[in-house]
Design a protein around this motif. Structure first.
Motif, mmCIF file in Angstrom:
data_model
loop_
_atom_site.group_PDB
_atom_site.id
_atom_site.type_symbol
_atom_site.label_atom_id
_atom_site.label_comp_id
_atom_site.label_asym_id
_atom_site.label_seq_id
_atom_site.Cartn_x
_atom_site.Cartn_y
_atom_site.Cartn_z
ATOM 1 N N ASP A 124 62.849 70.789 35.413
ATOM 2 C CA ASP A 124 62.070 69.579 35.152
ATOM 3 C C ASP A 124 60.900 69.539 36.121
ATOM 4 O O ASP A 124 61.088 69.579 37.336
ATOM 5 C CB ASP A 124 62.943 68.335 35.326
ATOM 6 N N VAL A 125 59.722 69.502 35.571
ATOM 7 C CA VAL A 125 58.514 69.358 36.374
ATOM 8 C C VAL A 125 58.052 67.921 36.157
ATOM 9 O O VAL A 125 57.320 67.630 35.212
ATOM 10 C CB VAL A 125 57.431 70.380 35.966
ATOM 11 N N SER A 126 58.514 67.024 37.019
ATOM 12 C CA SER A 126 58.328 65.592 36.806
ATOM 13 C C SER A 126 56.865 65.152 36.783
ATOM 14 O O SER A 126 56.541 64.138 36.189
ATOM 15 C CB SER A 126 59.102 64.798 37.863
ATOM 16 N N MET A 127 56.001 65.930 37.382
ATOM 17 C CA MET A 127 54.585 65.543 37.412
ATOM 18 C C MET A 127 53.870 65.840 36.091
ATOM 19 O O MET A 127 52.732 65.456 35.914
ATOM 20 C CB MET A 127 53.884 66.236 38.574
ATOM 21 N N LEU A 128 54.543 66.526 35.158
ATOM 22 C CA LEU A 128 53.919 66.873 33.872
ATOM 23 C C LEU A 128 54.657 66.186 32.727
ATOM 24 O O LEU A 128 55.884 66.088 32.740
ATOM 25 C CB LEU A 128 53.991 68.384 33.641
ATOM 26 N N PRO A 129 53.901 65.765 31.715
ATOM 27 C CA PRO A 129 54.575 65.282 30.502
ATOM 28 C C PRO A 129 55.328 66.444 29.844
ATOM 29 O O PRO A 129 54.986 67.616 30.047
ATOM 30 C CB PRO A 129 53.429 64.804 29.603
ATOM 31 N N GLU A 130 56.347 66.141 29.070
ATOM 32 C CA GLU A 130 57.210 67.160 28.474
ATOM 33 C C GLU A 130 56.418 68.208 27.695
ATOM 34 O O GLU A 130 56.671 69.398 27.793
ATOM 35 C CB GLU A 130 58.264 66.504 27.576
ATOM 36 N N ARG A 131 55.460 67.768 26.896
ATOM 37 C CA ARG A 131 54.664 68.710 26.088
ATOM 38 C C ARG A 131 53.888 69.685 26.979
ATOM 39 O O ARG A 131 53.862 70.889 26.732
ATOM 40 C CB ARG A 131 53.723 67.927 25.178
ATOM 41 N N ALA A 132 53.274 69.168 28.031
ATOM 42 C CA ALA A 132 52.527 70.023 28.965
ATOM 43 C C ALA A 132 53.480 70.951 29.708
ATOM 44 O O ALA A 132 53.163 72.121 29.944
ATOM 45 C CB ALA A 132 51.729 69.174 29.944
#
Length: 128
Positions: A75-83
């Protein structure tokens, strides 16, 4: 003298095995894997062409499932799921390209070394 006889025997067996190799591989693995093996061993094909085709095959087989698996686990919390999915895809594609690059280079290096050893081995056994 015995080395020469042994080499000739092995060469005869290889001549009989070669035409049966592809059908045997196809009986135990998917055709895309067989195609990859053939490309790795395609000495007469330009290196750039082999690498490009192998990258295409590896991407076809692995890019999507690996991207999805990583995206589920990281999970890369700083990015929206699509990105996040797009970033994972780029990382996976680059990783797979590196794997292909290394694999092709290693196969080429090994083949070159074995050919060189075979030539020097023939010279020394010819003088025996």
């Amino acid at each position: 003298m015995l080395e020469g006889r042994e080499s000739r025997l092995i060469a005869k067996v290889v001549e009989r095995v070669n035409p049966e190799l592809e059908p045997s591989l196809l009986s135990i693995m998917p055709s895309i894997n067989v195609e990859m093996i053939k490309l790795l061993l395609a000495e007469g094909m330009p290196l750039k062409t082999r690498r490009a085709r192998l990258v295409d095959l590896v991407h076809q087989q692995l890019a999507e499932p690996l991207t999805e698996a990583l995206n589920e686990r990281v999970d890369v919390s700083m990015l929206p799921e699509r990105a996040e999915g797009k970033v994972m895809r780029k990382i996976v594609e680059r990783l797979l390209e590196e794997v292909v690059e290394w694999s092709v280079s290693e196969v080429d290096k090994t083949v070159a070394e074995e050919l060189a050893e075979g030539r020097s081995g023939r010279r020394s056994s010819d003088s025996d």
